[in-house]
Design a protein around this motif. Structure first.
Motif, short mmCIF file in Angstrom:
data_model
loop_
_atom_site.label_atom_id
_atom_site.label_comp_id
_atom_site.label_asym_id
_atom_site.label_seq_id
_atom_site.Cartn_x
_atom_site.Cartn_y
_atom_site.Cartn_z
N VAL A 255 -41.39 9.79 -17.85
CA VAL A 255 -42.29 9.54 -18.97
C VAL A 255 -41.47 9.35 -20.25
N HIS A 256 -40.70 10.37 -20.60
CA HIS A 256 -40.04 10.32 -21.90
C HIS A 256 -38.87 9.35 -21.94
N VAL A 257 -37.96 9.48 -20.98
CA VAL A 257 -36.77 8.63 -21.02
C VAL A 257 -37.11 7.20 -20.63
N ARG A 259 -39.88 5.39 -20.73
CA ARG A 259 -40.64 4.59 -21.69
C ARG A 259 -39.71 4.02 -22.77
N ASN A 260 -38.80 4.85 -23.24
CA ASN A 260 -37.85 4.37 -24.26
C ASN A 260 -36.86 3.38 -23.67
N LEU A 333 -44.81 -1.63 -26.74
CA LEU A 333 -44.06 -0.50 -26.18
C LEU A 333 -43.48 0.40 -27.27
N ASN B 109 -39.87 12.34 -29.60
CA ASN B 109 -39.80 11.06 -28.91
C ASN B 109 -40.50 9.99 -29.73
N VAL B 111 -41.65 7.06 -29.18
CA VAL B 111 -42.68 6.15 -28.66
C VAL B 111 -43.97 6.86 -28.27
N PHE B 112 -44.02 8.19 -28.44
CA PHE B 112 -45.29 8.87 -28.14
C PHE B 112 -45.85 9.47 -29.42
N GLU B 120 -48.51 18.22 -24.66
CA GLU B 120 -47.80 18.33 -23.37
C GLU B 120 -47.58 19.77 -22.92
#
Lengths: 340, 328
Positions: A255-257, A259-260, A333, B109, B111-112, B120
């Motif tokens: 999810v975190h890595v 997506r970036n 994105l 992060n 992008v979130f 979370e």
């Protein structure tokens, strides 16, 4: 975002007109002669008449404007005709191939499915295997998997497709016995119609080798991009934050890595799509797939200017279009990018 | 601070070693300390003294390899965290021990949305559904003083200022009501006025929520303002620990004394030049067999080169690792 898209779409119009002119100019400047392949017994004055009948006695700018009219006005109107919407005189001049005297757009429509199936499929397969390989290689950096991936990428990237293609044919079409399960046809049969499981199997078999060759090449590039991008992000502070929150390692990575990391990779993938339509010219030639790439080669060899012009222009449209799509995906994105 | 209460965290003999291409780095050497419930423990020391690595080791946040924990125990609530599996540690992280990191600009992060990142831990550790998590997230943002919390929830980190982002980080760390909050230089990347705001916020939250805090910093001024007890680290070891007043009024270790002398005074005549600590921090390529501060110390003698001074209790709650006595 919507305003941006509309603005960019409007901006593509002058860009594409300019590109079409440049293509036309370069083709005109090239020393190829559409009558060059005709028998030498044809006397020069007849030859000249043939050239005149193709419209080649006109000045370049007139021929360009004529092509513009045929391609930008007559062809869309013709398309509308086929959909039952009749506008104006149906007896309009379409872009006609010098070689076959048939409309170029129809020729392209005939060959599009083969290219989309074989080359498009290879791109999809390439991306599908490249992304996991890139992700795993980055997470397990310097593991045997990563080393193997690096080695295969190096091979896939540095060995040209005309070599791997021929090698595959030598192994799987000639060395392997004809009745073996591992035998694959070296020639793509366009007349094959998929009607039942047996013909579907035959279709898969004849697609297998060209798809594999091209997929290897595509995957080699994209997996490297994916790996590098993942590695860039794995050391970021937000990854540590995600771990400190007690998320599962899967969530942290996927999810975190991910997506970036996908942001730059998506751009590379989107910009690679026009090449699919460009048809991996050499591979189509090796496996006798009569797709767009092969059409372009034949048209160039025969000095078929309308076909070359139209095909090249369509590729240009796709490149411009997918540039725009890449930009829009970027904006979707990455929330830091806003086109307002 | 409750005197004599059973410590919530009791670390003893922690050793962390990094294996690098050019050899081993002994980043943490036999570090022992404890933390009482509700206490604010300040950890000071220069860069590379092992402040952060100690905390990261406890909770399994160091990448392994290269990091390796070679020994020690860390009792948290009756269980040794160093003996726990990654999965058990994961369940403690973010729920019972919260973290705030140094750089709020890169710790979120990009992008979130802030709300997603805040929800979370709530969804993972407290099994909340979306609506519950959202309600709690709004509560948390209000708690850390972010105005207009409900609409800010859907904003992305780049739409927040540095101080606001650090507030978000604190909200994330506090999401599941942790018993311990580890703040790793949380104000270093902020400018002074924002730093003061964050300090005020932490003081206030501590009173409201009553969790123990470990505050890592190299700013002695911050420590003087908020800590109950201070631990000074040098070369991967604890060289002195004492209640905050005691440490500032009666520093015993030459390193602590030198550190305090490097601060400009506010009262009395100022010296022309600030004192500096000459020399370089020690290389940590092997287990220390002598005092790591010896080469920069004004009071070093032969004994310092022969053996590493053990940490000894001098007065009530005041420990120091030095052979030299200021009054001797």
């Amino acid at each position: 975002m919507f305003n941006f898209t509309v603005r960019r779409l409007l901006f593509t119009i002058p860009t594409l007109l300019f590109i079409s002119f440049v293509i036309f100019f370069i083709l005109d400047a090239a020393p190829s002669d559409p009558t060059g392949n005709l028998p030498l017994t044809i006397p020069p004055d007849v030859r000249e008449k043939i050239r005149a009948s193709l419209g080649l006695d006109q000045p370049m700018i007139v021929r360009y404007l004529l092509w513009c009219k045929q391609f930008f006005i007559n062809e869309p109107l013709n398309l509308l005709d086929q959909w039952g919407l009749h506008l104006g005189d149906p007896d309009r001049l379409r872009v006609i191939s010098f070689q076959t005297r048939s409309p170029v757009v129809d020729m392209i429509a005939e060959r599009m499915p083969q290219t989309l199936w074989v080359v498009g499929m290879s791109y999809v397969v390439g991306v599908m295997i490249a992304l996991p390989i890139g992700i795993i290689s980055a997470v397990r950096q310097y593991s045997w998997f990563d080393q193997l991936g690096t080695f295969i990428s190096m091979i896939g990237f540095s060995v040209p497709t005309f070599f791997t293609g021929v090698l595959m044919i030598v192994v799987f079409s000639t060395i392997v016995p004809r009745d073996s399960f591992f035998w694959f046809p070296s020639i793509y049969d366009t007349t094959l119609k998929v009607t039942d499981w047996a013909s579907f199997g035959a279709q898969v078999r004849q697609m297998a080798m060209p798809v594999f060759v091209l997929a290897l090449y595509n995957a080699a590039q994209i997996s490297r991009f994916m790996r590098a991008s993942m590695l860039d992000n794995l050391n970021q502070d937000y990854v540590r934050t995600a771990r400190a929150k007690g998320l599962r390692e899967r969530t942290v990575l996927l999810v975190h890595v991910l997506r970036n990391s996908l942001i730059p990779v998506i751009t590379v993938i989107a910009l690679g799509v026009p090449q699919v339509f460009g048809g991996a010219i050499i591979t189509e030639q090796v496996f006798k797939v009569n797709g767009l790439g092969q059409l372009l080669i034949i048209a160039i060899q025969g000095g078929d200017i309308p076909t070359v012009q139209t095909l090249t222009f369509i590729f240009a449209v796709l490149i411009v279009l997918f540039n725009l799509i890449a930009d829009i995906l970027y904006g979707i994105l990455d929330p830091r990018i806003r086109y307002d | 601070m409750p005197e004599g209460a059973a410590p919530i965290l009791d670390v003893s003999g922690l050793k962390t070693v990094f294996t690098t291409r050019s050899g081993e780095v002994h980043a943490v050497n036999s570090v022992s300390f404890n933390l009482a419930p509700g206490e604010l423990l300040g950890v000071v020391g220069e860069s590379g003294s092992g402040k952060s690595v100690t905390m990261m080791s406890l909770i399994g946040l160091l990448p392994s390899p290269p990091a390796e924990i070679r020994g020690g125990t860390a009792m948290f609530d009756g269980h040794d965290m160093l003996a726990m599996s990654q999965d058990e540690l994961r369940q403690i992280r973010g729920s019972r021990i919260g973290f705030v990191f140094q750089d709020p600009m890169t710790s979120l992060n990009p992008v979130f949305s802030v709300g997603f990142q805040l929800m979370e831990p709530l969804r993972v550790h407290m099994n909340m559904n979306k609506a519950q998590a959202r309600a709690r997230a709004i509560e948390l943002l209000e708690l850390v003083g972010i105005p207009d919390a409900e609409s800010r929830l859907d904003n992305f980190p780049h739409q927040f200022s540095g101080g606001m982002r650090q507030r978000v980080m604190i909200a994330i760390a506090l999401a599941c009501d942790p018993q311990i909050l580890i703040a790793d230089e949380p104000t270093t990347a902020l400018d002074v006025t924002i730093q003061a705001q964050i300090l005020e916020l932490v003081k206030e939250l501590r009173q409201k929520l009553g969790m123990a805090i470990i505050w890592i910093t190299h700013d002695l001024g911050v420590i003087a303002g908020i800590a109950d007890r201070v631990r000074v680290m040098y070369g991967g070891q604890v060289v002195e620990q004492a209640p905050v007043r005691e440490l500032f009024s009666n520093p015993l270790h030459p390193y602590t004394r030198a550190l305090l002398e490097t601060l400009p005074g506010f009262v009395g005549a100022r010296s022309k030049r600030l004192r500096t600590i000459e020399g370089q921090p020690p290389s940590l390529d092997r287990q220390p067999t002598s005092c790591p501060f010896r080469t920069r110390c004004r009071h070093a003698n032969d004994q310092c080169a022969r053996e590493n001074p053990p940490i000894r209790t001098i007065a009530n709650g005041h420990d120091v690792a030095c052979f030299w006595r200021p009054d001797a």
